[in-house]
Design a protein around this motif. Structure first.
Motif, PDB file in Angstrom:
ATOM      1  N   LEU A  44       0.837  -1.201   0.000  1.00 46.81           N
ATOM      2  CA  LEU A  44       0.000   0.000   0.000  1.00 46.81           C
ATOM      3  C   LEU A  44       0.873   1.253   0.000  1.00 46.81           C
ATOM      4  CD1 LEU A  44      -2.788   1.407   0.274  1.00 46.81           C
ATOM      5  CD2 LEU A  44      -2.505   1.180   2.757  1.00 46.81           C
ATOM      6  N   VAL A  45       1.882   1.276   0.848  1.00 45.98           N
ATOM      7  CA  VAL A  45       2.772   2.440   0.922  1.00 45.98           C
ATOM      8  C   VAL A  45       3.453   2.670  -0.430  1.00 45.98           C
ATOM      9  CG1 VAL A  45       4.867   3.369   2.001  1.00 45.98           C
ATOM     10  CG2 VAL A  45       3.124   2.253   3.412  1.00 45.98           C
ATOM     11  N   LYS A  46       3.953   1.614  -1.038  1.00 48.15           N
ATOM     12  CA  LYS A  46       4.617   1.756  -2.339  1.00 48.15           C
ATOM     13  C   LYS A  46       3.640   2.199  -3.418  1.00 48.15           C
ATOM     14  CE  LYS A  46       7.540  -1.090  -3.878  1.00 48.15           C
ATOM     15  NZ  LYS A  46       8.229  -2.269  -4.357  1.00 48.15           N
ATOM     16  N   SER A  47       2.386   1.771  -3.321  1.00 47.33           N
ATOM     17  CA  SER A  47       1.406   2.068  -4.374  1.00 47.33           C
ATOM     18  C   SER A  47       1.032   3.538  -4.448  1.00 47.33           C
ATOM     19  CB  SER A  47       0.148   1.226  -4.178  1.00 47.33           C
ATOM     20  OG  SER A  47      -0.646   1.731  -3.112  1.00 47.33           O
ATOM     21  N   ILE A  48       1.246   4.294  -3.387  1.00 49.93           N
ATOM     22  CA  ILE A  48       0.863   5.709  -3.445  1.00 49.93           C
ATOM     23  C   ILE A  48       1.665   6.467  -4.497  1.00 49.93           C
ATOM     24  CG2 ILE A  48      -0.031   5.791  -1.090  1.00 49.93           C
ATOM     25  CD1 ILE A  48       2.493   7.277  -0.252  1.00 49.93           C
ATOM     26  N   ASN A  49       2.795   5.914  -4.902  1.00 44.03           N
ATOM     27  CA  ASN A  49       3.591   6.555  -5.947  1.00 44.03           C
ATOM     28  C   ASN A  49       2.986   6.357  -7.329  1.00 44.03           C
ATOM     29  OD1 ASN A  49       5.561   7.430  -4.107  1.00 44.03           O
ATOM     30  ND2 ASN A  49       6.495   5.411  -4.141  1.00 44.03           N
ATOM     31  N   ILE A  51      -0.567   6.336  -7.955  1.00 46.10           N
ATOM     32  CA  ILE A  51      -1.961   6.760  -8.063  1.00 46.10           C
ATOM     33  C   ILE A  51      -2.117   7.883  -9.080  1.00 46.10           C
ATOM     34  CG2 ILE A  51      -3.934   7.741  -6.824  1.00 46.10           C
ATOM     35  CD1 ILE A  51      -2.905   6.269  -4.322  1.00 46.10           C
ATOM     36  N   GLY A  52      -1.277   8.895  -9.001  1.00 50.78           N
ATOM     37  CA  GLY A  52      -1.279   9.933 -10.011  1.00 50.78           C
ATOM     38  C   GLY A  52      -2.089  11.184  -9.712  1.00 50.78           C
ATOM     39  N   GLY A  53      -2.754  11.248  -8.572  1.00 55.24           N
ATOM     40  CA  GLY A  53      -3.508  12.453  -8.242  1.00 55.24           C
ATOM     41  C   GLY A  53      -2.625  13.571  -7.722  1.00 55.24           C
ATOM     42  N   LEU A  54      -1.520  13.209  -7.106  1.00 56.68           N
ATOM     43  CA  LEU A  54      -0.581  14.180  -6.539  1.00 56.68           C
ATOM     44  C   LEU A  54       0.813  13.910  -7.088  1.00 56.68           C
ATOM     45  CD1 LEU A  54      -1.642  13.941  -2.783  1.00 56.68           C
ATOM     46  CD2 LEU A  54      -2.229  15.780  -4.366  1.00 56.68           C
ATOM     47  N   SER A  55       1.619  14.942  -7.146  1.00 61.35           N
ATOM     48  CA  SER A  55       3.011  14.770  -7.561  1.00 61.35           C
ATOM     49  C   SER A  55       3.822  14.190  -6.401  1.00 61.35           C
ATOM     50  CB  SER A  55       3.604  16.122  -7.972  1.00 61.35           C
ATOM     51  OG  SER A  55       3.751  16.959  -6.832  1.00 61.35           O
ATOM     52  N   ALA A  56       5.006  13.704  -6.707  1.00 60.02           N
ATOM     53  CA  ALA A  56       5.901  13.199  -5.658  1.00 60.02           C
ATOM     54  C   ALA A  56       6.211  14.308  -4.652  1.00 60.02           C
ATOM     55  CB  ALA A  56       7.190  12.663  -6.287  1.00 60.02           C
ATOM     56  N   GLN A  57       6.360  15.530  -5.134  1.00 54.14           N
ATOM     57  CA  GLN A  57       6.649  16.649  -4.244  1.00 54.14           C
ATOM     58  C   GLN A  57       5.466  16.915  -3.308  1.00 54.14           C
ATOM     59  OE1 GLN A  57       7.207  16.624  -7.538  1.00 54.14           O
ATOM     60  NE2 GLN A  57       9.404  16.985  -7.741  1.00 54.14           N
ATOM     61  N   GLN A  58       4.257  16.849  -3.835  1.00 54.91           N
ATOM     62  CA  GLN A  58       3.083  17.061  -2.989  1.00 54.91           C
ATOM     63  C   GLN A  58       2.965  15.970  -1.930  1.00 54.91           C
ATOM     64  OE1 GLN A  58       0.369  17.327  -6.370  1.00 54.91           O
ATOM     65  NE2 GLN A  58      -0.274  19.354  -5.659  1.00 54.91           N
ATOM     66  N   ARG A  59       3.250  14.727  -2.302  1.00 56.14           N
ATOM     67  CA  ARG A  59       3.207  13.638  -1.311  1.00 56.14           C
ATOM     68  C   ARG A  59       4.253  13.856  -0.223  1.00 56.14           C
ATOM     69  NH1 ARG A  59       2.466  10.744  -6.087  1.00 56.14           N
ATOM     70  NH2 ARG A  59       4.642  10.107  -6.118  1.00 56.14           N
ATOM     71  N   GLN A 132      -9.265  13.114  -7.713  1.00 60.72           N
ATOM     72  CA  GLN A 132      -8.268  12.084  -7.401  1.00 60.72           C
ATOM     73  C   GLN A 132      -7.268  12.591  -6.368  1.00 60.72           C
ATOM     74  OE1 GLN A 132      -8.620   8.944  -8.530  1.00 60.72           O
ATOM     75  NE2 GLN A 132      -6.988   8.409  -7.128  1.00 60.72           N
ATOM     76  N   ALA A 133      -6.902  13.851  -6.460  1.00 60.48           N
ATOM     77  CA  ALA A 133      -5.955  14.422  -5.503  1.00 60.48           C
ATOM     78  C   ALA A 133      -6.531  14.413  -4.091  1.00 60.48           C
ATOM     79  CB  ALA A 133      -5.571  15.834  -5.912  1.00 60.48           C
ATOM     80  N   VAL A 134      -7.844  14.634  -3.967  1.00 61.37           N
ATOM     81  CA  VAL A 134      -8.475  14.615  -2.642  1.00 61.37           C
ATOM     82  C   VAL A 134      -8.383  13.215  -2.046  1.00 61.37           C
ATOM     83  CG1 VAL A 134     -10.657  14.878  -1.387  1.00 61.37           C
ATOM     84  CG2 VAL A 134     -10.027  16.536  -3.173  1.00 61.37           C
ATOM     85  N   HIS A 135      -8.751  12.202  -2.840  1.00 58.01           N
ATOM     86  CA  HIS A 135      -8.670  10.818  -2.355  1.00 58.01           C
ATOM     87  C   HIS A 135      -7.239  10.465  -1.954  1.00 58.01           C
ATOM     88  CE1 HIS A 135     -12.748   9.554  -3.321  1.00 58.01           C
ATOM     89  NE2 HIS A 135     -12.641  10.214  -4.462  1.00 58.01           N
ATOM     90  N   GLU A 136      -6.306  10.829  -2.814  1.00 56.83           N
ATOM     91  CA  GLU A 136      -4.907  10.504  -2.546  1.00 56.83           C
ATOM     92  C   GLU A 136      -4.382  11.248  -1.320  1.00 56.83           C
ATOM     93  OE1 GLU A 136      -0.625  10.367  -4.860  1.00 56.83           O
ATOM     94  OE2 GLU A 136      -2.446  10.650  -6.015  1.00 56.83           O
ATOM     95  N   ALA A 137      -4.766  12.500  -1.159  1.00 54.87           N
ATOM     96  CA  ALA A 137      -4.315  13.276   0.007  1.00 54.87           C
ATOM     97  C   ALA A 137      -4.801  12.636   1.305  1.00 54.87           C
ATOM     98  CB  ALA A 137      -4.797  14.726  -0.096  1.00 54.87           C
ATOM     99  N   ILE A 138      -6.033  12.138   1.304  1.00 51.33           N
ATOM    100  CA  ILE A 138      -6.555  11.471   2.503  1.00 51.33           C
ATOM    101  C   ILE A 138      -5.752  10.202   2.784  1.00 51.33           C
ATOM    102  CG2 ILE A 138      -8.543  10.276   3.493  1.00 51.33           C
ATOM    103  CD1 ILE A 138     -10.304  12.252   1.799  1.00 51.33           C
ATOM    104  N   LEU A 139      -5.497   9.410   1.750  1.00 47.26           N
ATOM    105  CA  LEU A 139      -4.737   8.170   1.919  1.00 47.26           C
ATOM    106  C   LEU A 139      -3.317   8.449   2.398  1.00 47.26           C
ATOM    107  CD1 LEU A 139      -4.391   5.084   1.590  1.00 47.26           C
ATOM    108  CD2 LEU A 139      -3.752   5.545  -0.794  1.00 47.26           C
ATOM    109  N   VAL A 140      -2.632   9.375   1.746  1.00 48.91           N
ATOM    110  CA  VAL A 140      -1.237   9.671   2.100  1.00 48.91           C
ATOM    111  C   VAL A 140      -1.150  10.228   3.521  1.00 48.91           C
ATOM    112  CG1 VAL A 140       0.785  11.080   1.504  1.00 48.91           C
ATOM    113  CG2 VAL A 140      -0.529   9.940  -0.301  1.00 48.91           C
TER     114      VAL A 140
END
Length: 173
Positions: A44-49, A51-59, A132-140
């Motif tokens: 799961l941790v590796k998969s956040i790279n 997803i594509g909703g956020l950039s690596a810098q944003q994560r 997608q960025a909202v979903h990803e931000a919650i997950l990250v």
């Protein structure tokens, strides 16, 4: 010194041992104690790279903001190094120590504050970055909340030579 011992590598399952051997950071070693849950969590941790909703810098900025709010030295120190490798400026890293002013930071802070309503910030982030960025931000944020608390509560030891190892890994990719 960590409050609980790191697992004996010889006693790890082959799958857990393979993950620890590939990324021998103290936090990863400690997480291997999660037994059969460890490979799924690590996946799961590796998969956040991907997803594509956020950039690596944003994560990375989410990881930094979360670890700063929690007060988790291990995650903060590791991710300051990663942020620098990704080209995040020192001024951006320093700004994490102050209240957020941009949509992503405001949303993350609202997620981390139990009495805060994240809905207005969700709408701002959605407008600027998309659903997608909202979903990803919650997950990250959730992942780094867990990693921050886990490393902090167990007092996971800082890794020696982390930056050198990171530079080698990034140069291979």
């Amino acid at each position: 010194m960590a409050l609980l011992p790191y697992p004996d590598p010889e006693l790890l399952s082959p799958e857990n041992r393979q993950i620890v051997d590939a990324m021998p950071l103290n936090l990863v070693r400690m997480l291997a104690r999660l037994g059969p849950a460890f490979p799924a969590f690590f996946g799961l941790v590796k998969s956040i790279n991907e997803i594509g909703g956020l950039s690596a810098q944003q994560r990375e900025l989410i990881a930094l903001r979360t670890s700063h709010k929690i007060g988790a030295r291990y995650v903060w120190e590791q991710h300051v190094n990663i942020a620098r490798q990704l080209g995040i400026m020192e001024t951006e890293i320093d700004a994490i120590r102050k209240p957020a002013t941009e949509p992503l930071g405001l949303f993350v802070e609202a997620l981390l504050e139990p009495t805060s309503d994240p809905a207005p910030h969700l709408q701002s982030l959605k407008k600027m970055e998309g659903d997608q960025a909202v979903h990803e931000a919650i997950l990250v944020t959730g992942i780094y909340f867990f990693l921050s608390r886990y490393s902090d509560v167990l007092q996971v030891d800082m890794d020696e030579g982390f930056l050198d190892d990171l530079q080698r890994r990034l140069s291979r990719s």
